[in-house]
Design a protein around this motif. Structure first.
Motif, PDB file in Angstrom:
ATOM      1  N   PHE A   1      48.599  52.249  25.295  1.00  0.00           N
ATOM      2  CA  PHE A   1      49.462  53.266  25.752  1.00  0.00           C
ATOM      3  C   PHE A   1      50.530  52.717  26.371  1.00  0.00           C
ATOM      4  O   PHE A   1      50.493  51.925  27.295  1.00  0.00           O
ATOM      5  CB  PHE A   1      48.936  54.242  26.803  1.00  0.00           C
ATOM      6  CG  PHE A   1      47.477  54.950  26.001  1.00  0.00           C
ATOM      7  CD1 PHE A   1      47.827  56.164  25.306  1.00  0.00           C
ATOM      8  CD2 PHE A   1      46.476  54.418  25.681  1.00  0.00           C
ATOM      9  CE1 PHE A   1      46.770  56.740  24.941  1.00  0.00           C
ATOM     10  CE2 PHE A   1      45.308  55.113  25.212  1.00  0.00           C
ATOM     11  CZ  PHE A   1      45.582  56.262  24.538  1.00  0.00           C
ATOM     12  N   GLY A   2      51.983  53.587  26.221  1.00  0.00           N
ATOM     13  CA  GLY A   2      53.045  53.328  26.890  1.00  0.00           C
ATOM     14  C   GLY A   2      53.869  52.202  26.558  1.00  0.00           C
ATOM     15  O   GLY A   2      55.152  51.987  26.986  1.00  0.00           O
ATOM     16  N   ILE A   3      53.722  51.641  25.170  1.00  0.00           N
ATOM     17  CA  ILE A   3      54.592  50.725  24.667  1.00  0.00           C
ATOM     18  C   ILE A   3      55.400  51.164  23.388  1.00  0.00           C
ATOM     19  O   ILE A   3      56.213  50.363  22.950  1.00  0.00           O
ATOM     20  CB  ILE A   3      53.679  49.394  24.400  1.00  0.00           C
ATOM     21  CG1 ILE A   3      52.630  49.603  23.105  1.00  0.00           C
ATOM     22  CG2 ILE A   3      52.970  48.936  25.558  1.00  0.00           C
ATOM     23  CD1 ILE A   3      52.057  48.503  22.578  1.00  0.00           C
ATOM     24  N   ALA A   4      55.009  52.558  22.575  1.00  0.00           N
ATOM     25  CA  ALA A   4      55.682  52.787  21.495  1.00  0.00           C
ATOM     26  C   ALA A   4      56.840  53.284  21.876  1.00  0.00           C
ATOM     27  O   ALA A   4      57.278  53.978  22.677  1.00  0.00           O
ATOM     28  CB  ALA A   4      54.761  54.078  21.104  1.00  0.00           C
ATOM     29  N   LYS A   5      57.589  52.925  20.966  1.00  0.00           N
ATOM     30  CA  LYS A   5      59.110  53.349  20.773  1.00  0.00           C
ATOM     31  C   LYS A   5      59.158  54.841  20.328  1.00  0.00           C
ATOM     32  O   LYS A   5      58.314  55.171  19.344  1.00  0.00           O
ATOM     33  CB  LYS A   5      60.180  52.372  19.919  1.00  0.00           C
ATOM     34  CG  LYS A   5      60.219  51.222  20.599  1.00  0.00           C
ATOM     35  CD  LYS A   5      61.825  50.719  20.825  1.00  0.00           C
ATOM     36  CE  LYS A   5      61.595  49.171  21.236  1.00  0.00           C
ATOM     37  NZ  LYS A   5      62.536  49.199  22.489  1.00  0.00           N
TER      38      LYS A   5
ATOM     39  N   LYS B   1      43.856  43.015  20.105  1.00  0.00           N
ATOM     40  CA  LYS B   1      42.815  43.208  21.242  1.00  0.00           C
ATOM     41  C   LYS B   1      43.081  42.074  22.000  1.00  0.00           C
ATOM     42  O   LYS B   1      43.353  40.966  21.841  1.00  0.00           O
ATOM     43  CB  LYS B   1      41.443  42.908  20.821  1.00  0.00           C
ATOM     44  CG  LYS B   1      40.397  43.139  21.892  1.00  0.00           C
ATOM     45  CD  LYS B   1      39.078  43.474  21.390  1.00  0.00           C
ATOM     46  CE  LYS B   1      38.916  44.936  21.520  1.00  0.00           C
ATOM     47  NZ  LYS B   1      37.673  45.585  20.788  1.00  0.00           N
ATOM     48  N   GLY B   2      43.528  42.170  23.216  1.00  0.00           N
ATOM     49  CA  GLY B   2      43.714  41.432  24.358  1.00  0.00           C
ATOM     50  C   GLY B   2      45.187  41.234  24.584  1.00  0.00           C
ATOM     51  O   GLY B   2      45.514  40.553  25.496  1.00  0.00           O
ATOM     52  N   THR B   3      45.956  41.860  24.097  1.00  0.00           N
ATOM     53  CA  THR B   3      47.421  41.930  24.161  1.00  0.00           C
ATOM     54  C   THR B   3      48.213  42.973  24.938  1.00  0.00           C
ATOM     55  O   THR B   3      49.374  43.037  24.959  1.00  0.00           O
ATOM     56  CB  THR B   3      48.243  41.487  22.580  1.00  0.00           C
ATOM     57  OG1 THR B   3      47.912  42.554  21.866  1.00  0.00           O
ATOM     58  CG2 THR B   3      47.776  40.251  21.799  1.00  0.00           C
ATOM     59  N   CYS B   4      47.492  44.024  24.987  1.00  0.00           N
ATOM     60  CA  CYS B   4      47.970  45.038  25.451  1.00  0.00           C
ATOM     61  C   CYS B   4      48.593  44.837  26.967  1.00  0.00           C
ATOM     62  O   CYS B   4      49.811  45.103  27.165  1.00  0.00           O
ATOM     63  CB  CYS B   4      47.091  46.441  25.498  1.00  0.00           C
ATOM     64  SG  CYS B   4      47.736  47.916  26.273  1.00  0.00           S
ATOM     65  N   LYS B   5      47.999  44.199  27.955  1.00  0.00           N
ATOM     66  CA  LYS B   5      48.258  43.937  29.130  1.00  0.00           C
ATOM     67  C   LYS B   5      49.679  42.930  29.010  1.00  0.00           C
ATOM     68  O   LYS B   5      50.629  43.113  29.969  1.00  0.00           O
ATOM     69  CB  LYS B   5      47.365  43.164  29.883  1.00  0.00           C
ATOM     70  CG  LYS B   5      46.390  44.257  30.359  1.00  0.00           C
ATOM     71  CD  LYS B   5      46.830  45.386  31.152  1.00  0.00           C
ATOM     72  CE  LYS B   5      45.814  46.468  31.403  1.00  0.00           C
ATOM     73  NZ  LYS B   5      46.442  47.726  31.800  1.00  0.00           N
ATOM     74  N   GLU B   6      49.636  42.153  28.205  1.00  0.00           N
ATOM     75  CA  GLU B   6      50.947  41.099  28.183  1.00  0.00           C
ATOM     76  C   GLU B   6      52.064  41.995  27.821  1.00  0.00           C
ATOM     77  O   GLU B   6      53.167  41.485  28.132  1.00  0.00           O
ATOM     78  CB  GLU B   6      50.450  40.007  27.170  1.00  0.00           C
ATOM     79  CG  GLU B   6      49.667  39.145  27.088  1.00  0.00           C
ATOM     80  CD  GLU B   6      49.175  38.345  26.020  1.00  0.00           C
ATOM     81  OE1 GLU B   6      50.118  38.396  24.930  1.00  0.00           O
ATOM     82  OE2 GLU B   6      48.297  37.644  26.074  1.00  0.00           O
ATOM     83  N   MET B   7      52.094  43.221  26.846  1.00  0.00           N
ATOM     84  CA  MET B   7      53.169  44.202  26.820  1.00  0.00           C
ATOM     85  C   MET B   7      53.334  45.192  27.789  1.00  0.00           C
ATOM     86  O   MET B   7      54.106  45.944  27.630  1.00  0.00           O
ATOM     87  CB  MET B   7      52.802  44.627  25.369  1.00  0.00           C
ATOM     88  CG  MET B   7      52.767  43.821  24.130  1.00  0.00           C
ATOM     89  SD  MET B   7      52.473  44.853  22.879  1.00  0.00           S
ATOM     90  CE  MET B   7      51.060  43.937  22.117  1.00  0.00           C
ATOM     91  N   LYS B   8      52.600  44.856  29.050  1.00  0.00           N
ATOM     92  CA  LYS B   8      52.780  45.770  29.997  1.00  0.00           C
ATOM     93  C   LYS B   8      52.198  47.106  29.768  1.00  0.00           C
ATOM     94  O   LYS B   8      52.914  48.172  30.357  1.00  0.00           O
ATOM     95  CB  LYS B   8      54.210  45.743  30.669  1.00  0.00           C
ATOM     96  CG  LYS B   8      54.604  44.475  31.059  1.00  0.00           C
ATOM     97  CD  LYS B   8      55.859  44.605  32.028  1.00  0.00           C
ATOM     98  CE  LYS B   8      56.112  43.218  32.415  1.00  0.00           C
ATOM     99  NZ  LYS B   8      55.623  42.146  32.237  1.00  0.00           N
ATOM    100  N   GLY B   9      51.352  47.562  28.959  1.00  0.00           N
ATOM    101  CA  GLY B   9      50.599  48.498  28.274  1.00  0.00           C
ATOM    102  C   GLY B   9      49.680  48.810  29.332  1.00  0.00           C
ATOM    103  O   GLY B   9      48.912  48.177  30.201  1.00  0.00           O
ATOM    104  N   LEU B  10      49.058  50.111  28.723  1.00  0.00           N
ATOM    105  CA  LEU B  10      47.875  50.830  29.688  1.00  0.00           C
ATOM    106  C   LEU B  10      46.937  51.293  28.917  1.00  0.00           C
ATOM    107  O   LEU B  10      46.929  51.425  27.464  1.00  0.00           O
ATOM    108  CB  LEU B  10      48.275  52.131  30.395  1.00  0.00           C
ATOM    109  CG  LEU B  10      49.529  51.956  31.349  1.00  0.00           C
ATOM    110  CD1 LEU B  10      50.175  53.362  31.548  1.00  0.00           C
ATOM    111  CD2 LEU B  10      49.375  51.365  32.645  1.00  0.00           C
ATOM    112  N   THR B  11      45.573  51.251  29.552  1.00  0.00           N
ATOM    113  CA  THR B  11      44.320  51.628  28.639  1.00  0.00           C
ATOM    114  C   THR B  11      44.319  53.215  28.828  1.00  0.00           C
ATOM    115  O   THR B  11      44.968  53.837  29.467  1.00  0.00           O
ATOM    116  CB  THR B  11      43.045  50.951  29.425  1.00  0.00           C
ATOM    117  OG1 THR B  11      42.752  51.707  30.832  1.00  0.00           O
ATOM    118  CG2 THR B  11      43.081  49.456  29.296  1.00  0.00           C
TER     119      THR B  11
END
Length: 91
Positions: free
Chosen positions: A33-37, A70-80
Motif C-alpha cells: 500500500f502507498g506506492i501506486a502512482k 514478496k519482501g520488497t514492499c518495505k524497501e519501496m517504503k510501502g505499508l502492509t
C-alpha cells in the motif's frame, strides 16, 4: 486413444498447469500500500472510493495498493494492510 480423447486430455493438462503456475506466482507476491502512482493501482481502494484497478486519482495514496515481489514492499517504503488499517483508526 482416439483423437478427441487426446485433445481433451491435452487441454485439461494445459489448464491445470496454468492454474498451478498462477497460484505459485500469486504466492510470491504481496499487496503493498502507498506506492501506486495515479491510475496504476491493482484493485479496489481500502477506503471504498472505487472498486477497480487503474482508478486511483493521486500518487502514493495509502489506500491504494499494487502487487510486488514478496519482501520488497518495505524497501519501496510501502505499508502492509494492517499498517494502513491502524493508521485509519488513529484519524
Amino acid at each position: 486413444m482416439n483423437r478427441r480423447t487426446l485433445c481433451a486430455s491435452s487441454a485439461a493438462s494445459l489448464m491445470s498447469l496454468a492454474l498451478l503456475t498462477g497460484q505459485a506466482a500469486a504466492a510470491e507476491k504481496e499487496k503493498c500500500f502507498g506506492i501506486a502512482k495515479a491510475g496504476q493501482n491493482d484493485c479496489a481502494s481500502v477506503t471504498g472510493v472505487h472498486s477497480c484497478a487503474g482508478q486511483s486519482k493521486v500518487d502514493m495514496d495509502k489506500g491504494e495498493w499494487k502487487y510486488v515481489a514478496k519482501g520488497t514492499c518495505k524497501e519501496m517504503k510501502g505499508l502492509t494492510l494492517d499498517e494502513v488499517k491502524a493508521g485509519m483508526k488513529k484519524v
